[in-house]
Design an enzyme around this catalytic site. Structure first.
Site, mmCIF file in Angstrom:
data_model
loop_
_atom_site.group_PDB
_atom_site.id
_atom_site.type_symbol
_atom_site.label_atom_id
_atom_site.label_comp_id
_atom_site.label_asym_id
_atom_site.label_seq_id
_atom_site.Cartn_x
_atom_site.Cartn_y
_atom_site.Cartn_z
ATOM 1 N N HIS A 163 0.849 -1.182 0.000
ATOM 2 C CA HIS A 163 0.000 0.000 0.000
ATOM 3 C C HIS A 163 0.883 1.229 0.000
ATOM 4 O O HIS A 163 1.937 1.255 0.649
ATOM 5 C CB HIS A 163 -0.898 0.022 1.250
ATOM 6 C CG HIS A 163 -1.447 1.372 1.569
ATOM 7 N ND1 HIS A 163 -0.901 2.177 2.557
ATOM 8 C CD2 HIS A 163 -2.466 2.083 1.024
ATOM 9 C CE1 HIS A 163 -1.580 3.318 2.606
ATOM 10 N NE2 HIS A 163 -2.531 3.281 1.700
ATOM 11 N N ASN A 197 0.473 5.788 -0.380
ATOM 12 C CA ASN A 197 -0.415 6.930 -0.497
ATOM 13 C C ASN A 197 0.406 8.203 -0.341
ATOM 14 O O ASN A 197 1.230 8.302 0.571
ATOM 15 C CB ASN A 197 -1.502 6.857 0.581
ATOM 16 C CG ASN A 197 -2.443 8.054 0.539
ATOM 17 O OD1 ASN A 197 -2.116 9.118 1.040
ATOM 18 N ND2 ASN A 197 -3.602 7.861 -0.048
ATOM 19 N N HIS A 200 12.589 -1.877 4.337
ATOM 20 C CA HIS A 200 12.917 -0.813 5.284
ATOM 21 C C HIS A 200 14.218 -0.103 4.936
ATOM 22 O O HIS A 200 14.360 1.098 5.226
ATOM 23 C CB HIS A 200 12.954 -1.379 6.706
ATOM 24 C CG HIS A 200 11.599 -1.517 7.319
ATOM 25 N ND1 HIS A 200 10.971 -0.484 8.001
ATOM 26 C CD2 HIS A 200 10.719 -2.552 7.321
ATOM 27 C CE1 HIS A 200 9.780 -0.883 8.409
ATOM 28 N NE2 HIS A 200 9.605 -2.137 8.019
ATOM 29 N N GLY A 217 -16.125 11.952 -3.076
ATOM 30 C CA GLY A 217 -15.294 10.942 -3.707
ATOM 31 C C GLY A 217 -16.127 9.957 -4.507
ATOM 32 O O GLY A 217 -17.358 9.960 -4.455
#
Length: 303
Positions: free
Chosen positions: A108, A110, A147, A262
């Protein structure tokens, strides 16, 4: 404060969507890709790009949206009451990729910008976003690579950003009702404007560029691994956690539903295609499924 250039941000987000889609489609050339441009006379517009039915991605989507309204939704003002009653703009790119192979993790990401405005007052603006990884079967090298890329991206802006935003990611992607993390984390930041507009925008661009560096090598490493029906059923069971988080806690989902501007299909694009809930299921002792819980679904230092 640097001047706020919303046109530059929008242009960048549209290019980001295109670049990410091209990279993911190259990993799965036989997948079906649907591009859906939507526009409302009042409320905003966007482009939804959905990938499905391929050999790599069972379902995924990369969305761009630019929405606006006369009043900030409750999900955006709960922690910031000074924003109540302000008009708003929100734009950004969000993506979720649900792989076919259980050994490939769900990812994911964003990246977004908000502006809250009120007559006779300075606009309030900020960036937010990040990315996180949700494996179904744990591989140390994948988690370390994920990471490490996040750490490298943050380092240009200061040594404090990776540990700070890694911790925020661990805290945010946590299912309180399950008392467990959603995955192995990554980066999460919100209300970010401390570097001024230009430098904060550069921070977002650097974080976004590192997403593909983090995810693509993992997909290539795992996508052709052989898996069993048992592996697939466990993936579908764990996808239930993903659905629970997005419907109960996710700020982006709640903002989209509460704002009323939306597109519902785009907002719920993040939900997995096939999910199963099994009553009081427990992993077999010593199994690879148990290792996910005991070794990977615990906040830890990966770099």
């Amino acid at each position: 404060m640097n001047s706020i250039d919303t046109d530059a941000v929008k242009k960048y987000f549209l290019k980001l969507q295109e670049d990410i889609c091209n990279a993911l489609e190259a990993l799965d050339p036989d997948a079906n890709t649907v591009s859906d441009e939507w526009d409302r006379e009042e409320g905003g517009s966007g482009i939804s790009r959905v990938i499905s039915g391929g050999e790599v991605f069972e379902k995924g989507g990369v969305n761009f949206s630019h929405v606006y309204g006369d009043s900030m939704p409750a999900s955006a003002t709960a922690a910031r009451p000074e924003l109540v009653g302000r008009a708003f703009q929100a734009m950004g790119v969000s993506l979720v990729m649900h792989p076919l192979n259980p050994f490939v993790p769900t990812s994911h990401a964003n990246f977004r910008m908000f502006i809250a405005e009120k007559e006779h007052e300075e606009p309030v603006w900020w960036f937010g976003g990040g990315y996180d990884l949700t494996p179904y079967y744990g591989f140390e090298e994948d988690c370390i690579h994920w990471h490490e890329q996040a750490n490298i991206a943050c380092r240009e802006f200061g040594e404090e950003y990776y540990p700070r935003f890694k911790r925020q990611c661990d805290d945010y992607f946590y299912l309180k009702h399950r008392d467990e993390p959603r995955g192995i984390g990554g980066l999460f930041f919100d209300d970010f404007n401390e570097l001024g507009f230009d430098r904060s925008f550069e921070f977002v661009k650097t974080m976004a560029a590192s997403f593909l560096e983090a995810y693509v090598p993992i997909v290539k490493r795992r996508k052709d691994m052989q898996y069993s029906d048992k592996n697939k059923k466990f993936q579908e069971y764990r996808r239930g956690r993903y659905a629970e988080f997005n419907l109960v806690y996710d700020r982006g989902t709640l903002f989209g539903l509460q704002s009323g501007v939306g597109r519902i299909e785009s907002i719920l694009m993040s939900l997995p295609p096939v999910v199963r809930w099994i009553y009081d299921w427990q992993p077999e002792p010593g199994s690879e499924e148990e290792k996910l819980y005991t070794q990977f679904l615990k906040p830890r230092d990966w770099v």
